[in-house]
Design a protein around this motif. Structure first.
Motif, mmCIF file in Angstrom:
data_model
loop_
_atom_site.group_PDB
_atom_site.id
_atom_site.type_symbol
_atom_site.label_atom_id
_atom_site.label_comp_id
_atom_site.label_asym_id
_atom_site.label_seq_id
_atom_site.Cartn_x
_atom_site.Cartn_y
_atom_site.Cartn_z
ATOM 1 N N ILE A 208 0.839 -1.202 0.000
ATOM 2 C CA ILE A 208 0.000 0.000 0.000
ATOM 3 C C ILE A 208 0.871 1.249 0.000
ATOM 4 C CG2 ILE A 208 -1.598 1.365 1.410
ATOM 5 C CD1 ILE A 208 -2.989 -1.297 2.115
ATOM 6 N N GLN A 209 1.949 1.236 0.776
ATOM 7 C CA GLN A 209 2.854 2.386 0.814
ATOM 8 C C GLN A 209 3.474 2.620 -0.567
ATOM 9 O OE1 GLN A 209 6.163 2.046 3.511
ATOM 10 N NE2 GLN A 209 6.518 4.242 3.512
ATOM 11 N N GLN B 206 3.035 5.893 -5.930
ATOM 12 C CA GLN B 206 2.685 5.903 -7.347
ATOM 13 C C GLN B 206 1.389 6.679 -7.574
ATOM 14 O OE1 GLN B 206 2.385 2.045 -9.189
ATOM 15 N NE2 GLN B 206 1.627 2.872 -11.100
ATOM 16 N N LEU B 207 0.407 6.477 -6.699
ATOM 17 C CA LEU B 207 -0.861 7.191 -6.820
ATOM 18 C C LEU B 207 -0.653 8.696 -6.689
ATOM 19 C CD1 LEU B 207 -3.930 7.332 -7.041
ATOM 20 C CD2 LEU B 207 -4.038 6.915 -4.575
ATOM 21 N N MET C 68 -9.882 11.391 -6.460
ATOM 22 C CA MET C 68 -8.942 11.024 -5.407
ATOM 23 C C MET C 68 -9.539 9.960 -4.496
ATOM 24 S SD MET C 68 -7.183 13.414 -2.452
ATOM 25 C CE MET C 68 -6.633 14.631 -3.625
ATOM 26 N N LYS C 69 -10.783 10.136 -4.119
ATOM 27 C CA LYS C 69 -11.440 9.178 -3.226
ATOM 28 C C LYS C 69 -11.545 7.802 -3.873
ATOM 29 C CE LYS C 69 -15.723 8.360 -0.718
ATOM 30 N NZ LYS C 69 -17.095 8.775 -0.482
ATOM 31 N N LEU D 299 -6.934 1.660 -3.842
ATOM 32 C CA LEU D 299 -5.622 1.377 -3.259
ATOM 33 C C LEU D 299 -5.737 0.622 -1.944
ATOM 34 C CD1 LEU D 299 -2.491 1.892 -3.190
ATOM 35 C CD2 LEU D 299 -3.031 3.957 -1.919
ATOM 36 N N THR D 300 -6.645 1.042 -1.080
ATOM 37 C CA THR D 300 -6.742 0.456 0.264
ATOM 38 C C THR D 300 -7.842 -0.582 0.385
ATOM 39 O OG1 THR D 300 -8.226 2.207 1.021
ATOM 40 C CG2 THR D 300 -5.857 2.553 1.345
#
Length: 115
Positions: free
Chosen positions: A22-23, A28-29, A93-94, A100-101
């Motif tokens: 995730i980090q 990258q995000l 973004m959301k 991602l998470t």
């Protein structure tokens, strides 16, 4: 499950590996959002605002005819365009953060994640 309600070693290892991924993905995000340019327009389309995926303003374009209007008309159009661009950036973004998470809750470790 280990003593004192702690997750076992394999669960901790899995959690650590997911956190590392995730980090890495978050970096990258961040870069992708910085490069992304989104646009919002006023209802009549005479004002347009561009903003990055990280909500950094990029530009404003106003129709020349709009500038001949009363100041409150221009202000309203610019505000509408800013709000539309901000909303689009926030939604983008959301959505990308959720993607991602998304797998974080699948670990099923209530003691580790506070649940």
């Amino acid at each position: 499950m280990a003593a004192f309600g702690l997750p076992n070693f394999s669960q901790l290892t899995e959690a650590f590996q997911k956190a590392q991924q995730i980090q890495k993905d978050a970096v990258q995000l961040q870069e992708e959002l910085d490069a992304l340019v989104l646009e919002g327009s006023s209802e009549d389309g005479r004002a347009r605002v561009t903003i990055s995926g990280n909500q950094v303003p990029q530009g404003v374009v106003l129709d020349p005819g709009l500038l001949a209007e009363e100041p409150h008309v221009v202000e309203t159009a610019v505000l509408e365009a800013m709000q539309a661009a901000h909303q689009r950036s926030t939604e983008t973004m959301k959505a990308r953060m959720e993607k991602l998470t998304g797998g974080l809750g699948d670990l099923n470790m209530p003691n580790l994640l506070g649940g």
